[in-house]
Design an enzyme around this catalytic site. Structure first.
Site, PDB file in Angstrom:
ATOM      1  N   GLU A  92      -2.875  -5.707   1.961  1.00 34.70           N
ATOM      2  CA  GLU A  92      -3.918  -5.139   2.804  1.00 34.70           C
ATOM      3  C   GLU A  92      -3.421  -4.841   4.209  1.00 34.70           C
ATOM      4  O   GLU A  92      -3.631  -3.748   4.746  1.00 34.70           O
ATOM      5  CB  GLU A  92      -5.111  -6.090   2.870  1.00 34.70           C
ATOM      6  CG  GLU A  92      -6.291  -5.551   3.676  1.00 34.70           C
ATOM      7  CD  GLU A  92      -6.776  -4.215   3.153  1.00 34.70           C
ATOM      8  OE1 GLU A  92      -7.232  -4.164   2.006  1.00 34.70           O
ATOM      9  OE2 GLU A  92      -6.688  -3.222   3.879  1.00 34.70           O
ATOM     10  N   ASP A 151      -3.079  -1.138   6.038  1.00 29.15           N
ATOM     11  CA  ASP A 151      -3.820  -0.805   7.257  1.00 29.15           C
ATOM     12  C   ASP A 151      -2.887  -0.396   8.393  1.00 29.15           C
ATOM     13  O   ASP A 151      -3.153   0.571   9.121  1.00 29.15           O
ATOM     14  CB  ASP A 151      -4.675  -1.993   7.687  1.00 29.15           C
ATOM     15  CG  ASP A 151      -5.844  -2.248   6.748  1.00 29.15           C
ATOM     16  OD1 ASP A 151      -6.063  -1.426   5.846  1.00 29.15           O
ATOM     17  OD2 ASP A 151      -6.523  -3.272   6.917  1.00 29.15           O
ATOM     18  N   SER A 204     -10.312   0.633   1.585  1.00 31.17           N
ATOM     19  CA  SER A 204      -9.490   0.053   2.643  1.00 31.17           C
ATOM     20  C   SER A 204      -8.279   0.929   2.940  1.00 31.17           C
ATOM     21  O   SER A 204      -7.542   0.659   3.884  1.00 31.17           O
ATOM     22  CB  SER A 204      -9.051  -1.362   2.268  1.00 31.17           C
ATOM     23  OG  SER A 204      -8.474  -1.387   0.996  1.00 31.17           O
TER      24      SER A 204
END
Length: 688
Positions: free
Chosen positions: A285, A289, A489
């Site tokens: 994650e 990002d 995401s």
């Protein structure tokens, strides 16, 4: 019989001992469960020292909502005149009579509170748990969430003196029992990094390989995003990180060397909250990002805000800590993207005030000029992640995506045409009322929807997502291995990067940053977005909501076109709304909505390592040589069933392959949801 009777007496003893010893008024029960909510079970004694929060009522929450709309609506004379920290704090300061009543009560019980929020409406207390039991007429225990094996501290009931109760909105953690984030990532094999696509001149010239795999250059082509470095002083972009996620600088360096070889100094700073750290092996994650903010918002100063685990209620307490830390900063990031979230159900059933407090904190950042973006979730209409337990039941919204003062970002896929991604979470809130800025757009969607899904959602609630972006087949590098990742995401960092580059242009022109985006997007900005009209977001045993012309509860208003958006924010270019009905000026409303969300059957970079304190600092990270009370009313008619499984939006499908010397570039492997007849090779399911 004697033994049974003795056990019954002993079971009642903690509650008896917990009764306040210095009460001058009767007690008011503020929260109560007959048993632990579904998904939780009691597991031993709580910590000897207990940390909790008291939330005092704000002086003028409607004025805060009006202020953020005034400075965010292009039709307002106050557009762009963002508030100072002192101006915001004055709007949300606690009522003086509440401060006095709570102070007297705590003093009488020999308890000292610390001011936790910038305005003083949130107090922090740390005392022995025995004393907390006495103060709150509670019986705190440690509980375990069975799906995730994570612990939280809670009580089945608590009470406050009647002369104090009206001055405290909630005590947290007590009876909320918000299920913690639950995440899983499916890894699939791929054996090489895709070649960089040849540049096309317009969106129509996008190479076919961008329909197979997404890298930053694909996003530049699909959304007309410039590759030139940002140059404005004072620009900034923040990336929230939870669950011990790590964005490794060596992974970023190697990723950029292949995906953006024109970037020679890609770095990011790290801010620590609750003991958060960015040391160690890169994780999915955080890598996603950072690589798609640094790799798309070229040269915009970016900070990874790592929230650690020095909490007693996991990630939810971390959500309180990060937002309070940012609100306290003199110069919070101008754009904040978060790829984590929860199902809204437990909030609507047991803790709506907690959701409203977080939402109002996001509004505070918006009033000061920060654009707050959240991934909408990866479960279609079944919540943050796919949840078959809702089959035949009402759809599950996600939070904070449903907060009317954030911009929720859904997902799309493909380039010819671009369509809705099936996992893109969207729907309607059961807590927050539908804000005026989106009323015309949502009305058009509901008319087109007709009786489809009738009774499965709250038609008067805040609709989400607001916008969308590509979210399938993103290539990243984590722990020295390349992965293909799906999820909203991926979409939220992408849209955040676009906003950061728009801010760069505005700041260089002597203008103000965009701040809260939605009033602009639903009015002048709608025609500057690519309308998505194909696909849906199935879940709960249904096909979910369809993507249609105009706003829809799958892809929102659509995906960005940087050049068109720049023309709008610079004062020219596209205008108007995608809805056939004219949307009222958001600033003309005394709040984001005058209706209550009724759930019916019909329906700078100034960063310093902090431990949730006022002191803050930042460390620049360079790659090493080695490699409804919302905007006017809370939702009614909450579901009676105890829900479980509030889940984080951070989850996504991910596939990985080894980085090996001498591997050629350019071979394409299809990522994404498995199609009929296409079975991906599964290597492992890591714990993230």
């Amino acid at each position: 019989m004697v033994a049974a009777g003795l056990l019954a007496v002993l079971a009642l003893l903690p509650l008896a001992l917990g009764r306040p010893s210095s009460q001058t008024s009767s007690l008011v029960v503020r929260g109560q469960h007959a048993a632990a909510p579904q998904g939780f079970f009691q597991h031993g004694l709580p910590p000897a020292m207990f940390r909790f929060f008291l939330k005092l009522p704000n002086s003028n929450t409607p004025a805060l909502h009006q202020a953020v709309l005034d400075v965010s609506d292009p039709a307002s004379a106050k557009y762009g005149q963002h508030l100072s920290p002192d101006q915001v704090n004055q709007l949300v300061a606690p009522k003086p009579e509440s401060v006095q009543a709570v102070t007297n009560w705590l003093k009488k019980n020999n308890v000292t509170a610390e001011t936790y929020s910038a305005s003083g409406d949130l107090l922090h207390i740390q005392i022995p748990v025995v004393q907390a039991n006495t103060l709150l007429n509670a019986n705190f225990s440690t509980y375990v969430h069975d799906k995730t094996n994570t612990t939280t501290v809670g009580t089945l009931s608590y009470s406050l003196p009647s002369d104090v109760s009206e001055h405290i909105e909630f005590v947290y953690p007590t009876t909320q029992f918000i299920p913690p984030p639950a995440r899983k990532a499916e890894m699939r094999v791929l054996d090489r990094f895709p070649s960089n696509p040849r540049a096309g001149s317009r969106r129509a010239d996008i190479p076919a390989q961008c329909a197979q795999e997404i890298i930053p250059q694909c996003l530049q082509l699909i959304y007309n995003i410039p590759s030139a470095p940002a140059t404005a002083a004072g620009n900034s972009l923040g990336v929230s990180g939870f669950d011990q996620e790590v964005a490794n600088p060596d992974d970023l360096k190697d990723f950029l060397s292949q995906a953006r070889p024109d970037i020679t100094n890609g770095t990011f700073a790290v801010q620590s909250i609750d003991g958060g750290s960015d040391d160690g092996t890169g994780t999915t994650e955080a890598s996603l990002d950072i690589q798609y903010t640094v790799g798309v918002a070229t040269n915009v100063p970016t900070t990874f805000i790592s929230v650690g685990q020095k909490t007693q209620d996991g990630a939810l307490e971390g959500f309180l800590d990060i937002i309070n830390a940012l609100v306290k900063q003199d110069s919070p990031p101008l754009v904040l993207t978060t790829s984590f979230g929860f199902d809204e159900t437990a909030f609507s059933e047991r803790a709506p005030e907690l959701a409203e407090t977080l939402c109002n904190a996001y509004a505070q950042l918006g009033a000061r000029g920060t654009s707050v973006l959240f991934a909408s979730g990866d479960g279609g209409v079944s919540g943050a992640q796919a949840d078959p337990s809702c089959d035949g039941k009402q759809f599950i919204p996600t939070f904070p995506a449903t907060c009317p003062f954030v911009t929720a970002v859904g997902s799309t896929q493909g380039v010819g045409p671009e369509t809705a991604a099936k996992f893109s979470a969207g729907g309607f809130s059961n807590i927050f009322a539908q804000p005026d800025y989106q009323s015309a757009a949502v009305s058009g969607f509901l008319s087109a929807l007709g009786n489809t899904n009738a009774g499965l959602f709250n038609a008067s609630g805040r609709g989400y997502p607001d916008v969308s972006a590509q979210g399938v087949q993103f290539v990243i590098e984590a722990a020295g291995r390349l992965q293909g990742v799906d999820g909203t995401s991926a979409s939220s960092p992408t849209f955040a990067a676009v906003v950061a580059l728009l801010n760069d242009q505005l700041l260089n022109a002597g203008q103000k940053p965009l701040g809260f985006l939605n009033p602009l997007l639903y009015s002048k900005g709608a025609a500057a977005l690519n309308d998505i009209t194909a696909g849906s977001n199935p879940g709960c045993g249904t096909e979910g909501f369809p993507a249609v012309e105009g706003w829809d509860a799958v892809t929102g208003l659509g995906t960005p076109d940087f050049e068109k958006l720049l023309a709008v924010v610079s004062g020219g270019g596209a205008g108007g709304s995608q809805s056939s009905a004219a949307a009222p000026s958001a600033s003309q409303s005394t709040a984001a909505s005058q209706s209550t969300a009724v759930a019916t059957a019909t329906g700078s970079q100034n960063t310093t390592a902090v431990d949730a304190t006022d002191s803050q600092s930042a460390t620049a990270v360079a790659p090493t040589a080695s490699g409804q009370r919302t905007a006017s009313g809370r939702g009614k008619g909450r579901k009676g069933e105890e829900g479980e499984g509030e889940q984080e939006t951070g989850s996504k499908e991910a596939r990985e392959f080894e980085l090996r010397p001498g591997v050629g570039l350019g071979e394409v492997f299809r990522f994404g949801t498995t199609e009929s007849g296409a079975v991906p090779t599964t290597l492992s399911i890591p714990s993230l």
